[in-house]
Design a protein around this motif. Sequence first.
Motif, PDB file in Angstrom:
ATOM      1  N   ALA A   1      -6.758  -2.843  -0.575  1.00  0.00           N
ATOM      2  CA  ALA A   1      -7.468  -2.652   0.699  1.00  0.00           C
ATOM      3  C   ALA A   1      -8.790  -3.422   0.788  1.00  0.00           C
ATOM      4  CB  ALA A   1      -7.670  -1.168   0.966  1.00  0.00           C
TER       5      ALA A   1
ATOM      6  N   SER B   1      -6.865   3.153   3.171  1.00  0.00           N
ATOM      7  CA  SER B   1      -7.069   1.705   3.228  1.00  0.00           C
ATOM      8  C   SER B   1      -7.912   1.314   4.435  1.00  0.00           C
ATOM      9  CB  SER B   1      -5.721   0.985   3.271  1.00  0.00           C
ATOM     10  OG  SER B   1      -4.978   1.226   2.088  1.00  0.00           O
TER      11      SER B   1
ATOM     12  N   SER C   1       2.452   4.195  -4.344  1.00  0.00           N
ATOM     13  CA  SER C   1       1.058   4.413  -3.937  1.00  0.00           C
ATOM     14  C   SER C   1       0.294   5.298  -4.905  1.00  0.00           C
ATOM     15  CB  SER C   1       1.027   5.063  -2.547  1.00  0.00           C
ATOM     16  OG  SER C   1       1.767   4.334  -1.612  1.00  0.00           O
TER      17      SER C   1
ATOM     18  N   VAL D   1      -4.026   0.955  -4.322  1.00  0.00           N
ATOM     19  CA  VAL D   1      -4.584   0.930  -2.966  1.00  0.00           C
ATOM     20  C   VAL D   1      -6.015   0.401  -2.967  1.00  0.00           C
ATOM     21  CG1 VAL D   1      -5.328   2.400  -1.043  1.00  0.00           C
ATOM     22  CG2 VAL D   1      -3.080   2.747  -2.106  1.00  0.00           C
TER      23      VAL D   1
ATOM     24  N   TRP E   1      -2.428   7.069   2.226  1.00  0.00           N
ATOM     25  CA  TRP E   1      -2.932   5.864   1.561  1.00  0.00           C
ATOM     26  C   TRP E   1      -3.241   4.761   2.569  1.00  0.00           C
ATOM     27  CZ3 TRP E   1      -4.627   7.107  -2.911  1.00  0.00           C
ATOM     28  CH2 TRP E   1      -4.000   8.115  -3.647  1.00  0.00           C
ATOM     29  N   THR E   2      -2.504   4.742   3.665  1.00  0.00           N
ATOM     30  CA  THR E   2      -2.806   3.791   4.729  1.00  0.00           C
ATOM     31  C   THR E   2      -4.115   4.176   5.410  1.00  0.00           C
ATOM     32  OG1 THR E   2      -0.445   3.420   5.062  1.00  0.00           O
ATOM     33  CG2 THR E   2      -1.906   2.715   6.824  1.00  0.00           C
TER      34      THR E   2
ATOM     35  N   ILE F   1       0.830  -1.206   0.000  1.00  0.00           N
ATOM     36  CA  ILE F   1       0.000   0.000   0.000  1.00  0.00           C
ATOM     37  C   ILE F   1       0.865   1.257   0.000  1.00  0.00           C
ATOM     38  CG2 ILE F   1      -1.529   1.368   1.497  1.00  0.00           C
ATOM     39  CD1 ILE F   1      -2.857  -1.393   2.240  1.00  0.00           C
TER      40      ILE F   1
END
Length: 224
Positions: free
Chosen positions: A118, A151, A109, A114, A147-148, A105
């Motif tokens: 996810a 997710s 990115s 993503v 991006w985390t 991820i």
Amino acid sequence: MKKTWHHQDIIEKFEANRNEELAGPMAAYMKGHFPFLGIKSPLRKQLLKEHFTEYTSPEPEQLFEEVWKLYNLPEREYQYAAIALIEKMKKHLTLGDFPVLLEFIETKSWWDSVDSIAPHFVGQLVKMDREYGEKIMLEWSQSDNMWTDRSAILHQLKFKQQTDTELLFMIIKQHADSKEFFIQKAIGWALREYAKTNSDIVTNFVEGNSLKPLSKREALKHFV
């Protein structure tokens, strides 16, 4: 009999179908973040289908080693191929794979990678152990990496009746004030998707919380 897996065979297939005329516009569509070979989605999927039919899959313990060999290549189609390989072997994913999925991820990115990883793979792991998965998602939702965070917001996208609404709303409220376009869109998308299962609870949540206009608009666009 199928041939033995080797990532180089995918590279050769893709290189044989390189199209420089298409590569430029495809890269421009992705805001110039990645170079492209110029292989559009239908042909890419056809080539991968042929490859998976012709060749054996890697051994499960070699999966991520092989995935990285593709994912680390420059052209974006190789990241798509890497994700397709995970999809092909997703029944072998375990709870211990959260860290490596997080690494994917946060590497190269953009929304396209993503949004594949996810909801499909991270969500699958969360379903294996909801208590442990919730703990991991709450950790992810407080990341410094956009991006985390996205997710964590999107991991329940395909859960329908199995959605943990308390977790969904908790993570959304953590990011409701975000100025990031991709976070605002993710919030709206997650709510819109869950509204297909329970529109009343989504409507009540949107009306009872201060969301950015984009998030609210995206959440309610199909049923208001």
